[in-house]
Motif scaffolding. Structure first.
Motif, PDB file in Angstrom:
ATOM      1  N   PRO A  72       0.825  -1.215   0.000  1.00 20.51           N
ATOM      2  CA  PRO A  72       0.000   0.000   0.000  1.00 20.51           C
ATOM      3  C   PRO A  72       0.858   1.262   0.000  1.00 20.51           C
ATOM      4  CG  PRO A  72      -0.027  -1.040   2.151  1.00 20.51           C
ATOM      5  CD  PRO A  72       0.708  -1.963   1.231  1.00 20.51           C
ATOM      6  N   LEU A  73       0.305   2.301  -0.588  1.00 18.29           N
ATOM      7  CA  LEU A  73       0.940   3.610  -0.537  1.00 18.29           C
ATOM      8  C   LEU A  73       0.656   4.231   0.833  1.00 18.29           C
ATOM      9  CD1 LEU A  73       0.037   4.831  -4.108  1.00 18.29           C
ATOM     10  CD2 LEU A  73       2.325   4.376  -3.240  1.00 18.29           C
ATOM     11  N   PRO A  74       1.377   5.285   1.200  1.00 15.24           N
ATOM     12  CA  PRO A  74       1.125   5.914   2.506  1.00 15.24           C
ATOM     13  C   PRO A  74      -0.338   6.326   2.659  1.00 15.24           C
ATOM     14  CG  PRO A  74       3.057   6.873   1.448  1.00 15.24           C
ATOM     15  CD  PRO A  74       2.415   5.957   0.443  1.00 15.24           C
ATOM     16  N   ASP A  75      -0.844   6.239   3.887  1.00 13.03           N
ATOM     17  CA  ASP A  75      -2.241   6.587   4.162  1.00 13.03           C
ATOM     18  C   ASP A  75      -2.570   8.027   3.775  1.00 13.03           C
ATOM     19  OD1 ASP A  75      -2.749   4.058   5.125  1.00 13.03           O
ATOM     20  OD2 ASP A  75      -2.403   4.614   7.227  1.00 13.03           O
ATOM     21  N   TRP A  76      -1.589   8.914   3.897  1.00 12.86           N
ATOM     22  CA  TRP A  76      -1.846  10.324   3.606  1.00 12.86           C
ATOM     23  C   TRP A  76      -2.005  10.591   2.110  1.00 12.86           C
ATOM     24  CZ3 TRP A  76       1.840  12.120   0.397  1.00 12.86           C
ATOM     25  CH2 TRP A  76       3.112  11.570   0.481  1.00 12.86           C
ATOM     26  N   LEU A  77      -1.631   9.645   1.262  1.00  6.50           N
ATOM     27  CA  LEU A  77      -1.768   9.839  -0.184  1.00  6.50           C
ATOM     28  C   LEU A  77      -3.134   9.313  -0.615  1.00  6.50           C
ATOM     29  CD1 LEU A  77      -0.495  10.748  -2.852  1.00  6.50           C
ATOM     30  CD2 LEU A  77       0.323   8.416  -3.131  1.00  6.50           C
ATOM     31  N   THR A  78      -4.095  10.211  -0.669  1.00  2.00           N
ATOM     32  CA  THR A  78      -5.437   9.805  -1.076  1.00  2.00           C
ATOM     33  C   THR A  78      -5.615   9.915  -2.584  1.00  2.00           C
ATOM     34  OG1 THR A  78      -6.256  12.042  -0.653  1.00  2.00           O
ATOM     35  CG2 THR A  78      -6.463  10.420   1.139  1.00  2.00           C
ATOM     36  N   GLU A  79      -4.868  10.797  -3.221  1.00  2.00           N
ATOM     37  CA  GLU A  79      -4.878  10.915  -4.669  1.00  2.00           C
ATOM     38  C   GLU A  79      -3.631  11.670  -5.124  1.00  2.00           C
ATOM     39  OE1 GLU A  79      -8.478  12.938  -5.634  1.00  2.00           O
ATOM     40  OE2 GLU A  79      -7.683  14.904  -5.116  1.00  2.00           O
ATOM     41  N   TYR A  80      -3.237  11.419  -6.352  1.00  2.00           N
ATOM     42  CA  TYR A  80      -2.112  12.143  -6.933  1.00  2.00           C
ATOM     43  C   TYR A  80      -2.572  13.541  -7.337  1.00  2.00           C
ATOM     44  CZ  TYR A  80       0.463   7.758  -7.479  1.00  2.00           C
ATOM     45  OH  TYR A  80       1.129   6.592  -7.254  1.00  2.00           O
ATOM     46  N   ARG A  81      -1.658  14.510  -7.246  1.00  2.00           N
ATOM     47  CA  ARG A  81      -1.948  15.836  -7.789  1.00  2.00           C
ATOM     48  C   ARG A  81      -1.927  15.735  -9.316  1.00  2.00           C
ATOM     49  NH1 ARG A  81       2.824  18.619  -4.794  1.00  2.00           N
ATOM     50  NH2 ARG A  81       2.630  17.347  -2.950  1.00  2.00           N
ATOM     51  N   PRO A  82      -2.671  16.596 -10.005  1.00  2.00           N
ATOM     52  CA  PRO A  82      -2.684  16.536 -11.477  1.00  2.00           C
ATOM     53  C   PRO A  82      -1.283  16.595 -12.092  1.00  2.00           C
ATOM     54  CG  PRO A  82      -4.430  17.967 -10.705  1.00  2.00           C
ATOM     55  CD  PRO A  82      -3.613  17.604  -9.497  1.00  2.00           C
TER      56      PRO A  82
END
Length: 119
Positions: A32-42
């Protein structure tokens, strides 16, 4: 150049047309990616697509030039996942940046210079 992020694959590199859909980084086969990464910036999505496209077009080396805090490590991890590469190498100049990577990615391993270990 896109929102301060530039990807170059040669002396006359220009930004190719890219798919703006998010990368497939949430694969079940990847940690899994870090919990704080909910989506990538554009701009991160565009950078990931440009780097992936450059490698798929045959580039051996791709440089990502982006400002501090723009998410270069997240972009690199997205590229690694998109290309389905098992391992990546992240080079950081400070111990705090090294620690940040291992904190964000528990599966990462930190290797420091000889002076950082007891004899």
């Amino acid at each position: 150049m896109t929102d301060g992020i530039m990807v170059a694959k040669g002396p006359r590199a220009r930004a190719p047309e890219v798919d703006a859909s998010p990368p497939s980084a949430y694969s079940y086969t990847q940690p899994p990616l870090p919990d704080w990464l909910t989506e990538y910036r554009p701009s991160q999505v565009v950078a990931i697509r440009q780097v992936v496209d450059a490698f798929r077009d045959g580039a051996k080396v791709v440089m990502l030039d982006a400002p501090t805090g723009s998410g270069k490590t997240i972009v690199a991890e997205g590229v690694r996942r998109e290309l389905e590469v098992e391992r990546g190498l992240y080079v950081a100049t400070t111990r705090s940046l090294q620690s940040q990577v291992t904190r964000d990615f528990p599966y990462a391993r930190q290797l420091m210079g000889r002076r950082n270990y007891e004899p």
